[in-house]
Design a protein around this motif. Structure first.
Motif, PDB file in Angstrom:
ATOM      1  N   HIS A 133       0.755  -1.050  -0.093  1.00 19.71           N
ATOM      2  CA  HIS A 133      -0.106  -0.028  -0.028  1.00 19.71           C
ATOM      3  C   HIS A 133       1.026   1.274  -0.038  1.00 19.71           C
ATOM      4  O   HIS A 133       2.129   1.205  -0.040  1.00 19.71           O
ATOM      5  CB  HIS A 133      -0.918   0.015   1.270  1.00 19.71           C
ATOM      6  CG  HIS A 133      -2.111  -1.042   1.111  1.00 19.71           C
ATOM      7  ND1 HIS A 133      -1.937  -2.472   1.258  1.00 19.71           N
ATOM      8  CD2 HIS A 133      -3.158  -1.116   0.437  1.00 19.71           C
ATOM      9  CE1 HIS A 133      -2.975  -2.976   1.266  1.00 19.71           C
ATOM     10  NE2 HIS A 133      -3.876  -2.236   0.552  1.00 19.71           N
ATOM     11  N   SER A 159     -11.467   3.236  -6.964  1.00 20.55           N
ATOM     12  CA  SER A 159     -10.449   2.901  -5.860  1.00 20.55           C
ATOM     13  C   SER A 159     -11.320   2.863  -4.684  1.00 20.55           C
ATOM     14  O   SER A 159     -12.280   3.729  -4.503  1.00 20.55           O
ATOM     15  CB  SER A 159      -9.533   4.130  -5.638  1.00 20.55           C
ATOM     16  OG  SER A 159      -8.671   4.172  -4.502  1.00 20.55           O
ATOM     17  N   ASP A 215      -8.845  -2.853  -2.597  1.00 19.69           N
ATOM     18  CA  ASP A 215      -8.385  -1.746  -2.922  1.00 19.69           C
ATOM     19  C   ASP A 215      -8.864  -1.035  -4.319  1.00 19.69           C
ATOM     20  O   ASP A 215      -9.208   0.166  -4.269  1.00 19.69           O
ATOM     21  CB  ASP A 215      -6.864  -1.891  -3.237  1.00 19.69           C
ATOM     22  CG  ASP A 215      -6.234  -2.058  -1.952  1.00 19.69           C
ATOM     23  OD1 ASP A 215      -6.483  -1.611  -1.020  1.00 19.69           O
ATOM     24  OD2 ASP A 215      -5.456  -3.297  -2.043  1.00 19.69           O
ATOM     25  N   ALA A 253      -0.426   2.294  -5.556  1.00 23.39           N
ATOM     26  CA  ALA A 253      -1.698   2.450  -5.955  1.00 23.39           C
ATOM     27  C   ALA A 253      -1.435   3.421  -7.343  1.00 23.39           C
ATOM     28  O   ALA A 253      -2.208   3.280  -8.364  1.00 23.39           O
ATOM     29  CB  ALA A 253      -2.423   3.507  -5.125  1.00 23.39           C
TER      30      ALA A 253
END
Length: 169
Positions: free
Chosen positions: A82, A105, A111, A87
């Protein structure tokens, strides 16, 4: 009047928006009738709604099955790490993947939530195993296949619909 970030909408605006959601090809004359306005007033309203970015564009709804897209899936994606870098890498990798029609998201257990359309089970397997699982940072996926699409229509927020109903009384 309803205030949304200094974007004032009245009953006529809401009627215009609701009708455009049903028929984006509606003529100005048709919209004017629905909104109980003159055509020139209606035209100004639509231009205002466009300039405020309330109307962001006009689209066509396609029938996925008529185009050979027999399977719709939802995929919950969990990243193995993370933070902003994984991301960002995932977001950049998933943009422009033709099978993906929506990607969100999320907070919670997974996620990302992806909605994808595919022509066959073989294409679904290829997409999941060779496209999605090869994206850097993907830790796990959980897939659900749509059995039946019950309702998938664009709509106005419930509070605007309620406001229009109250003002029409």
């Amino acid at each position: 009047m309803k205030v949304m970030h200094d974007k004032r909408l009245d009953t006529a605006d809401i009627r215009i928006l609701a009708h455009l959601l049903k028929n984006a090809k509606a003529s100005n004359h048709e919209l004017a009738e629905v909104a109980f306005l003159s055509p020139s007033q209606c035209h100004r309203r639509v231009k205002r709604l466009e300039s405020l970015q309330i109307i962001r564009g006009y689209t066509v709804q396609l029938d996925p099955q008529a185009l050979g897209q027999e399977i719709t899936i939802f995929v919950n994606v969990s990243l193995d790490a993370h933070g902003s870098n994984p991301a960002l890498r995932f977001s950049e990798s998933i943009r422009g993947v033709p099978e993906v029609i929506e990607c969100f998201s999320l907070t919670g257990e997974t996620d990302y939530l992806i909605k994808a359309r595919l022509p066959s089970l073989k294409a679904m397997s290829e997409f999941l195993m060779h496209r999605l699982m090869s994206v850097p940072g993907v830790g796990s996926i959980k897939t659900s296949v749509v059995v039946e699409e019950i309702e998938c229509l664009p709509s106005l927020p419930a509070d605007l619909l309620e406001q229009a109903r109250r003002e029409a009384q």
